[in-house]
Design an enzyme around this catalytic site. Structure first.
Site, mmCIF file in Angstrom:
data_model
loop_
_atom_site.group_PDB
_atom_site.id
_atom_site.type_symbol
_atom_site.label_atom_id
_atom_site.label_comp_id
_atom_site.label_asym_id
_atom_site.label_seq_id
_atom_site.Cartn_x
_atom_site.Cartn_y
_atom_site.Cartn_z
ATOM 1 N N HIS A 1 46.148 -79.767 31.248
ATOM 2 C CA HIS A 1 45.333 -79.430 32.531
ATOM 3 C C HIS A 1 46.044 -78.303 33.061
ATOM 4 O O HIS A 1 46.526 -78.645 34.209
ATOM 5 C CB HIS A 1 45.182 -80.742 33.397
ATOM 6 C CG HIS A 1 44.144 -80.732 34.235
ATOM 7 N ND1 HIS A 1 43.465 -79.526 34.712
ATOM 8 C CD2 HIS A 1 43.578 -81.573 35.349
ATOM 9 C CE1 HIS A 1 42.681 -79.599 35.642
ATOM 10 N NE2 HIS A 1 42.744 -80.945 36.163
ATOM 11 N N LYS B 1 21.076 -84.167 23.842
ATOM 12 C CA LYS B 1 20.263 -84.043 22.504
ATOM 13 C C LYS B 1 21.164 -84.069 21.348
ATOM 14 O O LYS B 1 20.662 -83.529 20.094
ATOM 15 C CB LYS B 1 19.289 -82.818 22.651
ATOM 16 C CG LYS B 1 18.360 -82.857 23.640
ATOM 17 C CD LYS B 1 17.571 -81.593 23.734
ATOM 18 C CE LYS B 1 16.720 -81.459 24.993
ATOM 19 N NZ LYS B 1 16.029 -80.232 24.986
ATOM 20 N N ARG C 1 37.834 -82.282 42.580
ATOM 21 C CA ARG C 1 38.662 -81.015 42.956
ATOM 22 C C ARG C 1 38.424 -79.872 41.813
ATOM 23 O O ARG C 1 38.357 -78.777 42.314
ATOM 24 C CB ARG C 1 40.179 -81.384 43.025
ATOM 25 C CG ARG C 1 40.441 -81.737 44.447
ATOM 26 C CD ARG C 1 41.612 -82.843 44.329
ATOM 27 N NE ARG C 1 41.014 -84.066 43.640
ATOM 28 C CZ ARG C 1 40.321 -84.902 44.419
ATOM 29 N NH1 ARG C 1 40.301 -85.233 45.676
ATOM 30 N NH2 ARG C 1 39.858 -86.053 43.595
ATOM 31 N N THR C 2 38.610 -80.153 40.580
ATOM 32 C CA THR C 2 38.416 -79.250 39.752
ATOM 33 C C THR C 2 37.300 -78.229 39.570
ATOM 34 O O THR C 2 37.584 -77.074 39.831
ATOM 35 C CB THR C 2 39.138 -79.796 38.359
ATOM 36 O OG1 THR C 2 40.390 -80.233 38.497
ATOM 37 C CG2 THR C 2 39.175 -78.445 37.317
ATOM 38 N N ARG D 1 35.635 -79.135 31.064
ATOM 39 C CA ARG D 1 36.300 -80.034 30.797
ATOM 40 C C ARG D 1 35.615 -81.112 29.888
ATOM 41 O O ARG D 1 34.629 -81.105 29.879
ATOM 42 C CB ARG D 1 36.461 -81.011 32.397
ATOM 43 C CG ARG D 1 36.849 -82.386 32.077
ATOM 44 C CD ARG D 1 37.226 -82.887 33.780
ATOM 45 N NE ARG D 1 38.400 -82.365 34.392
ATOM 46 C CZ ARG D 1 38.836 -82.912 35.413
ATOM 47 N NH1 ARG D 1 38.151 -83.905 36.107
ATOM 48 N NH2 ARG D 1 39.887 -82.315 35.994
HETATM 49 C C1 NCD Z 1 43.488 -84.962 37.424
HETATM 50 C C2 NCD Z 1 42.922 -85.087 36.050
HETATM 51 O O1 NCD Z 1 41.506 -84.962 36.073
HETATM 52 O O2 NCD Z 1 43.488 -84.986 35.192
HETATM 53 N N1 NCD Z 1 42.806 -84.850 38.537
HETATM 54 C C3 NCD Z 1 42.389 -83.360 38.711
HETATM 55 O O3 NCD Z 1 41.955 -82.576 37.944
HETATM 56 N N2 NCD Z 1 42.737 -83.188 40.148
HETATM 57 C C4 NCD Z 1 44.242 -86.371 37.666
HETATM 58 C C5 NCD Z 1 43.392 -87.659 37.598
HETATM 59 O O4 NCD Z 1 42.274 -87.762 37.067
HETATM 60 O O5 NCD Z 1 43.961 -88.789 37.704
#
Ligand code: NCD
Length: 308
Positions: free
Chosen positions: A132, A83, A54-55, A104
């Protein structure tokens, strides 16, 4: 003014700035075609050192729907990271090509390190078990649109409150609104970290309870935020297996909840919400995923200083 800023943790934006973003999100939802070209000529880089659906997709879809373009990796082994390149060198390089970056990373603080090395806006898309903030924008927009606001609500947070970064960010963000209280539902081993309990809740006199009993908490809640037990952050598989199915929301538990309680989940879900709950009108997690794209459209416009 959000132009040029980075978003590393929820408190980086004031509540007024958040309100601006939510108003713009409402306008985008109302008439997305009006925004189809506003980011023409702009480039977003997505740097994902950890898995995501999703993100990453919602950021990429957001930029494409604004008429901009996207570069990036979803698998660090396909870039020079494999590397041994440092975060600061990677981000300096990406800044030569892109207008903003979304990162991320499994290490807490990595996006902050990246942001310190560039003038380009950097967005934290999840750093380890820490924060997040754009999931929080998603969660807040969902609550605002479906409940009308953030004041006078009791929010239940259930599952892995220790490693769940979405939980830490949501508590921080909601701590600034009037008369919000929390019920934290988790096994003892997965309670919220001390820094959230002390620095956010106790320091700001925010009412909260910690319990292991989901059934007892359910009737009191306006919002139930379910979370996955974060397998990848456990030190041993045995603990994960022991704790993973402790809380499962199903049809019979939903009978204990208010008629208008919202069920949210950042997703992905594993077992913690039974499929039968999906058809309950209170289950809003897929709608929440959709709001995530709209709020990220508003965020991209804000950080790039683009007016609607
Ligand atoms: C979450 C995350 O990555 O922290 N997911 C997300 O970004 N929608 C929650 C998860 O991974 O459980």
């Amino acid at each position: 003014m959000l132009k040029g800023k980075s978003l590393l943790e929820p408190m980086d934006f004031t509540t007024e700035e958040l309100e601006e973003l939510f108003l713009l999100s409402d306008e985008i939802i109302e008439a997305p075609e009006r925004y189809a070209k506003v980011c023409e000529g702009k480039l977003l880089a997505t740097l994902f050192y950890e898995p995501s659906t999703r993100t990453r997709f919602s950021f990429e879809a957001a930029m494409l729907r604004l008429g901009g373009q996207v570069i990036g990796f979803s698998e660090p082994n396909s870039s020079s990271v494999s590397k041994g390149e440092s975060i600061s060198d990677t981000i300096r390089t990406v800044a030569c090509y892109a207008d903003m970056a979304v990162m991320r990373h499994p290490k807490e603080g990595a996006p902050k390190v990246a942001a310190a090395c560039t003038d380009m806006p950097v967005v934290n898309a999840g750093d380890g078990g820490h924060q997040h903030p754009t999931q929080t924008l998603t969660d807040l927009l969902t609550i605002r649109r479906e409940k009308g606001g953030f004041e006078n609500i009791t929010v239940g947070l259930c599952g892995d409150l220790k490693f769940g970064r979405t939980v830490h960010s949501l508590i921080k963000a909601l701590s600034r609104y009037r008369n919000v209280s929390f019920i934290m539902i988790s096994p003892d081993e997965l309670k919220i970290p001390d820094y959230v309990r002390k620095e956010v809740l106790i320091k700001n006199n925010i009412p909260f309870e910690e319990t292991g009993n989901m059934q007892e908490a359910l009737p009191k809640l306006d919002v139930l935020y379910m979370t996955r037990v974060q397998r990848e952050r456990f030190f041993n598989e045995e603990d994960y297996v022991r704790l993973k199915d402790r809380y499962i929301l199903d049809g019979s538990k939903m009978k204990l909840a208010k008629d208008d309680m919202m069920v949210l989940h950042p997703l992905p879900r594993v077992n913690e919400i039974a499929i039968e709950v999906d058809s309950d009108p209170r289950a809003l997690y897929f709608k929440q995923a959709q709001y995530g794209m709209y709020v990220r459209m508003a965020l991209i416009m804000g950080l790039l200083g683009i007016k609607g």
